[in-house]
Design an enzyme around this catalytic site. Structure first.
Site, mmCIF file in Angstrom:
data_model
loop_
_atom_site.group_PDB
_atom_site.id
_atom_site.type_symbol
_atom_site.label_atom_id
_atom_site.label_comp_id
_atom_site.label_asym_id
_atom_site.label_seq_id
_atom_site.Cartn_x
_atom_site.Cartn_y
_atom_site.Cartn_z
ATOM 1 C CB CYS A 194 -0.967 -0.062 1.183
ATOM 2 S SG CYS A 194 -2.320 1.141 1.097
ATOM 3 C CG ASP A 214 -5.616 -1.553 -5.626
ATOM 4 O OD1 ASP A 214 -6.460 -0.791 -5.115
ATOM 5 O OD2 ASP A 214 -4.434 -1.614 -5.250
ATOM 6 C CG HIS A 242 -5.645 -1.821 -1.815
ATOM 7 N ND1 HIS A 242 -4.544 -1.330 -2.468
ATOM 8 C CD2 HIS A 242 -5.562 -1.387 -0.525
ATOM 9 C CE1 HIS A 242 -3.827 -0.607 -1.626
ATOM 10 N NE2 HIS A 242 -4.407 -0.641 -0.444
#
Length: 244
Positions: A125, A183, A214
């Site tokens: 991330c 994502d 994600h």
């Protein structure tokens, strides 16, 4: 390898930074991996990821990426309150401060008897972005970046011309970029922008897009893909064994 963990406080240009160090138990020196977390800092899934890497013969450092903005030891929850606070921190801390954190960790590991000197970076991330950013540092030989956010959008504050897309020209190590096609945080046009930028600057990199959402590495999350996560661990370990 069995793994031990210890806590250190590393002095940075913006204050003390708590850092958990995972390393093979017993004597010996090993390559280091700077492992950057999600916005929530060092949660249990992040700790487990670091342990997996350390068990394959690496010293893994997990810093508190927002140490200036939270009390020492802060771990945010995987809930709306934690997400809001983490996103606020992400929008507050400039990339220049992340750069000085990386430089401080490099200096720290180079002084330790359990580090043999070679350094890589990895993250998920925002941590994927910070691993990418760490590769701007000439002492970082390789970076494994998982669903790195905000590179394409430039939404993390920085000085003019110092955003991560612009600094791609300074990367000399090897990158491995992984994105999930499902994502929403890094849509297709954003991925194309990052990929084109890497190619334009001749950065040595591998590029992989997978059918995943994600946070597919985060065990315990509904989006977790255990089989795919195992492939990512194997790919990251292979990269670091070859380059470090």
């Amino acid at each position: 390898m069995r793994v031990c963990a210890e806590h250190h406080v590393i002095n940075t240009a913006t204050g003390p930074m708590g850092t958990r160090v995972y390393r093979p138990a017993g004597p010996g020196s090993y390559p280091a991996i700077l492992f950057y977390s999600e916005i929530f800092q060092e949660t249990a899934p992040i700790s487990r990821m670091a342990t997996v890497l350390a068990g394959h013969g690496f010293v893994v450092l997990v810093p508190e990426i927002f140490h200036e903005l939270n009390p020492a030891g802060t771990v945010l929850g995987y809930d709306d309150m934690g997400k809001d606070k983490g996103n606020s921190d992400k929008a507050t801390k400039p990339l220049e401060s992340h750069d000085s954190d990386t430089a401080a960790m490099v200096d720290f590991v180079r002084r330790q008897p359990w580090c043999q000197g070679k350094i890589g970076a990895m993250g998920v991330c925002i941590g994927g972005h910070l691993a990418y950013r760490a590769a701007v540092n000439p002492d970082v030989a390789a970076a494994f970046c998982l669903y790195a956010t905000d590179i394409h959008s430039g939404t993390i504050p920085s000085q003019p011309g110092n955003d991560s897309l612009s600094r791609t020209r300074d990367i000399r190590g090897e990158l491995y970029m992984v994105f999930g096609k499902q994502d929403p945080h890094v849509p297709g046009e954003g991925r194309r922008l990052i990929q084109h930028n890497l190619e334009q600057h001749g950065v040595n990199h591998s590029w992989l897009e997978v059918n995943a959402e994600h946070a597919f590495m985060r065990d315990g999350d509904a989006r977790h893909d255990p089989a795919l996560a195992l492939v990512m661990y194997q790919s990251a370990i292979a990269l670091f064994q070859r380059t470090l």
